[in-house]
Design a protein around this motif. Structure first.
Motif, mmCIF file in Angstrom:
data_model
loop_
_atom_site.group_PDB
_atom_site.id
_atom_site.type_symbol
_atom_site.label_atom_id
_atom_site.label_comp_id
_atom_site.label_asym_id
_atom_site.label_seq_id
_atom_site.Cartn_x
_atom_site.Cartn_y
_atom_site.Cartn_z
ATOM 1 N N GLU A 67 -41.547 -79.813 -16.691
ATOM 2 C CA GLU A 67 -42.206 -81.071 -16.319
ATOM 3 C C GLU A 67 -41.913 -81.403 -14.856
ATOM 4 O OE1 GLU A 67 -41.305 -84.360 -18.916
ATOM 5 O OE2 GLU A 67 -42.462 -85.759 -17.679
ATOM 6 N N SER A 68 -42.868 -81.936 -14.126
ATOM 7 C CA SER A 68 -44.257 -82.000 -14.511
ATOM 8 C C SER A 68 -45.115 -80.964 -13.783
ATOM 9 C CB SER A 68 -44.808 -83.407 -14.225
ATOM 10 O OG SER A 68 -44.615 -83.750 -12.866
ATOM 11 N N ARG A 69 -44.715 -80.618 -12.563
ATOM 12 C CA ARG A 69 -45.579 -79.703 -11.807
ATOM 13 C C ARG A 69 -45.640 -78.310 -12.431
ATOM 14 N NH1 ARG A 69 -43.036 -80.733 -6.114
ATOM 15 N NH2 ARG A 69 -41.700 -82.253 -7.147
ATOM 16 N N GLY A 70 -44.589 -77.920 -13.165
ATOM 17 C CA GLY A 70 -44.603 -76.612 -13.830
ATOM 18 C C GLY A 70 -45.661 -76.528 -14.912
ATOM 19 N N ARG A 89 -39.151 -80.831 -21.030
ATOM 20 C CA ARG A 89 -39.496 -82.160 -20.521
ATOM 21 C C ARG A 89 -38.274 -82.954 -20.136
ATOM 22 N NH1 ARG A 89 -44.452 -85.434 -22.591
ATOM 23 N NH2 ARG A 89 -44.139 -85.982 -20.398
ATOM 24 N N LYS A 90 -38.519 -84.006 -19.349
ATOM 25 C CA LYS A 90 -37.434 -84.920 -18.997
ATOM 26 C C LYS A 90 -37.048 -85.736 -20.228
ATOM 27 C CE LYS A 90 -38.588 -84.280 -14.316
ATOM 28 N NZ LYS A 90 -39.341 -84.589 -13.135
ATOM 29 N N LYS A 91 -35.853 -86.280 -20.206
ATOM 30 C CA LYS A 91 -35.240 -86.925 -21.376
ATOM 31 C C LYS A 91 -36.162 -87.939 -22.077
ATOM 32 C CE LYS A 91 -31.154 -89.683 -22.482
ATOM 33 N NZ LYS A 91 -30.828 -88.957 -23.699
ATOM 34 N N ASP A 104 -28.143 -81.251 -11.687
ATOM 35 C CA ASP A 104 -28.335 -81.908 -10.386
ATOM 36 C C ASP A 104 -29.587 -81.362 -9.707
ATOM 37 O OD1 ASP A 104 -26.051 -83.502 -10.516
ATOM 38 O OD2 ASP A 104 -24.808 -81.771 -9.974
ATOM 39 N N LEU A 105 -30.293 -82.249 -8.989
ATOM 40 C CA LEU A 105 -31.491 -81.882 -8.229
ATOM 41 C C LEU A 105 -31.201 -81.926 -6.730
ATOM 42 C CD1 LEU A 105 -34.130 -84.140 -10.000
ATOM 43 C CD2 LEU A 105 -34.281 -81.666 -9.828
ATOM 44 N N GLU A 106 -32.177 -81.463 -5.905
ATOM 45 C CA GLU A 106 -32.033 -81.598 -4.449
ATOM 46 C C GLU A 106 -31.880 -83.077 -4.097
ATOM 47 O OE1 GLU A 106 -35.342 -80.255 -2.095
ATOM 48 O OE2 GLU A 106 -34.161 -80.196 -0.268
ATOM 49 N N VAL A 127 -41.746 -70.958 -15.901
ATOM 50 C CA VAL A 127 -42.501 -71.118 -14.651
ATOM 51 C C VAL A 127 -42.360 -72.540 -14.098
ATOM 52 C CG1 VAL A 127 -44.218 -69.363 -15.252
ATOM 53 C CG2 VAL A 127 -44.710 -71.743 -15.701
ATOM 54 N N ASP A 128 -42.371 -72.621 -12.777
ATOM 55 C CA ASP A 128 -42.320 -73.921 -12.107
ATOM 56 C C ASP A 128 -43.015 -73.798 -10.761
ATOM 57 O OD1 ASP A 128 -41.761 -76.586 -11.846
ATOM 58 O OD2 ASP A 128 -39.582 -76.368 -11.823
ATOM 59 N N ASP A 129 -43.293 -74.954 -10.136
ATOM 60 C CA ASP A 129 -43.950 -74.874 -8.831
ATOM 61 C C ASP A 129 -42.978 -74.425 -7.751
ATOM 62 O OD1 ASP A 129 -42.596 -77.396 -8.967
ATOM 63 O OD2 ASP A 129 -43.745 -78.080 -7.239
ATOM 64 N N ILE A 131 -38.644 -73.654 -6.405
ATOM 65 C CA ILE A 131 -37.192 -73.529 -6.578
ATOM 66 C C ILE A 131 -36.527 -74.165 -5.358
ATOM 67 C CG2 ILE A 131 -35.226 -71.985 -6.930
ATOM 68 C CD1 ILE A 131 -37.229 -69.777 -7.724
ATOM 69 N N ALA A 132 -35.755 -75.215 -5.572
ATOM 70 C CA ALA A 132 -34.953 -75.811 -4.487
ATOM 71 C C ALA A 132 -33.492 -75.418 -4.750
ATOM 72 C CB ALA A 132 -35.172 -77.315 -4.432
ATOM 73 N N THR A 133 -32.720 -76.265 -5.419
ATOM 74 C CA THR A 133 -31.326 -75.901 -5.723
ATOM 75 C C THR A 133 -31.230 -74.928 -6.892
ATOM 76 O OG1 THR A 133 -31.064 -77.670 -7.350
ATOM 77 C CG2 THR A 133 -30.574 -78.218 -5.048
ATOM 78 N N GLY A 134 -32.316 -74.762 -7.627
ATOM 79 C CA GLY A 134 -32.284 -73.913 -8.825
ATOM 80 C C GLY A 134 -31.764 -74.641 -10.051
ATOM 81 N N GLY A 135 -31.405 -75.923 -9.887
ATOM 82 C CA GLY A 135 -30.835 -76.683 -11.011
ATOM 83 C C GLY A 135 -31.783 -76.804 -12.193
ATOM 84 N N SER A 136 -33.070 -77.000 -11.918
ATOM 85 C CA SER A 136 -34.036 -77.173 -13.017
ATOM 86 C C SER A 136 -34.226 -75.861 -13.775
ATOM 87 C CB SER A 136 -35.387 -77.645 -12.476
ATOM 88 O OG SER A 136 -35.221 -78.794 -11.692
ATOM 89 N N LEU A 137 -34.379 -74.767 -13.044
ATOM 90 C CA LEU A 137 -34.559 -73.474 -13.725
ATOM 91 C C LEU A 137 -33.287 -73.096 -14.480
ATOM 92 C CD1 LEU A 137 -36.582 -71.399 -11.101
ATOM 93 C CD2 LEU A 137 -37.381 -72.295 -13.290
HETATM 94 O O1 LIG Z 1 -34.644 -76.273 -7.895
HETATM 95 P P1 LIG Z 1 -34.430 -77.758 -8.120
HETATM 96 O O2 LIG Z 1 -33.461 -78.356 -7.161
HETATM 97 O O3 LIG Z 1 -34.106 -78.060 -9.530
HETATM 98 O O4 LIG Z 1 -35.794 -78.490 -7.755
HETATM 99 C C1 LIG Z 1 -37.052 -78.041 -8.182
HETATM 100 C C2 LIG Z 1 -37.658 -78.986 -9.147
HETATM 101 O O5 LIG Z 1 -37.838 -80.265 -8.538
HETATM 102 C C3 LIG Z 1 -39.193 -80.655 -8.680
HETATM 103 O O6 LIG Z 1 -39.393 -81.362 -9.844
HETATM 104 P P2 LIG Z 1 -39.115 -82.917 -10.022
HETATM 105 O O7 LIG Z 1 -37.901 -83.055 -10.892
HETATM 106 O O8 LIG Z 1 -39.102 -83.580 -8.692
HETATM 107 O O9 LIG Z 1 -40.301 -83.386 -10.929
HETATM 108 P P3 LIG Z 1 -41.896 -83.394 -10.822
HETATM 109 O O10 LIG Z 1 -42.365 -81.974 -11.020
HETATM 110 O O11 LIG Z 1 -42.254 -84.261 -11.954
HETATM 111 O O12 LIG Z 1 -42.317 -83.950 -9.480
HETATM 112 C C4 LIG Z 1 -39.948 -79.354 -8.750
HETATM 113 O O13 LIG Z 1 -41.221 -79.521 -9.365
HETATM 114 C C5 LIG Z 1 -39.022 -78.480 -9.554
HETATM 115 O O14 LIG Z 1 -39.193 -78.677 -10.955
#
Ligand SMILES: O=P(O)(O)OC[C@H]1O[C@H](OP(=O)(O)OP(=O)(O)O)[C@H](O)[C@@H]1O
Ligand SMILES: Nc1ncnc2[nH]cnc12
Length: 182
Positions: A67-70, A89-91, A104-106, A127-129, A131-137
């Motif tokens: 969620e959500s862009r992925g 999904r988010k909580k 943790d996120l960026e 899949v996701d849009d 990768i920043a910190t990689g925390g979500s993946l």
């Molecule tokens: O590698 P990370 O540091 O985890 O960051 C990447 C994530 O951050 C953004 O999502 P965000 O949580 O902002 O949600 P969104 O897709 O709903 O905008 C992006 O779409 C990735 O899912």
């Protein structure tokens, strides 16, 4: 010689805009939606992702989108390839028996969840849009492991290499991104 695939990636890269100091000061925000308002670019990106999955992850059984862009890419890939589509999904958004992971996120922190209905051994591609910190993946990998899934890898459109997100994703998980920014 540059392949059609590489040319396509370069064309896609030229369409993605960045916005300084969004959503917080000091963050350079890479906006996938700036590319998707154009129909040809939507088709280009979809074709690149489909080709990537066919070439790199040929035996995958389900696409897991964050969620959500992925979600933009998990459903379109799953529908094109005839695979299952599973949301992370988010909580508080998913009903039933849930597995949760805090990360943790960026910019900030979050909790991701998955329904505990994934068949053990199911071969999943996450899949996701971006990768920043990689925390979500990393969170998605942990959620799928808790469910007993088999993780084929992680696929993102954009990778922010300087944030070293790959180092946050467990060893042995194949990570691929189409476009890399320093
Ligand atoms: O590698 P990370 O540091 O985890 O960051 C990447 C994530 O951050 C953004 O999502 P965000 O949580 O902002 O949600 P969104 O897709 O709903 O905008 C992006 O779409 C990735 O899912
Ligand atoms: N710099 C960034 N640009 C776009 N999406 C993001 N998600 C996390 N970091 C991001």
């Amino acid at each position: 010689m540059t392949s059609d695939y590489e040319k396509g990636v370069e064309e896609l890269k030229s369409k993605i805009k960045s916005f300084p100091d969004f959503p917080k000061k000091g963050i350079l925000f890479w906006d996938i939606f700036s590319a998707l308002s154009d129909g040809n670019t939507c088709r280009l990106l979809q074709n690149l992702l489909v080709q990537t999955v066919r070439d790199r992850y040929p035996d995958v059984e389900a696409i897991v989108g964050l969620e959500s862009r992925g979600f933009l890419f998990s459903f379109s890939l799953a529908a094109e390839l005839g695979l299952g589509c599973i949301p992370v999904r988010k909580k508080g958004k998913l009903p039933g028996d849930i597995v949760s992971y805090k990360y943790d996120l960026e910019y900030g922190s979050d909790i991701l969840e998955i329904q505990n209905t994934v068949r053990p051994g199911l071969k999943c591609l996450i899949v996701d849009d971006l990768i920043a910190t990689g925390g979500s993946l990393n969170a998605a990998v942990h959620l799928l492991k808790t469910c007993g899934a088999n993780i084929a890898g992680c696929l993102a459109v954009i990778e922010l290499v300087s944030l070293k997100g790959r180092s946050n994703i467990p060893d042995g998980i194949n990570v691929h991104s189409l476009i890399k920014y320093d």
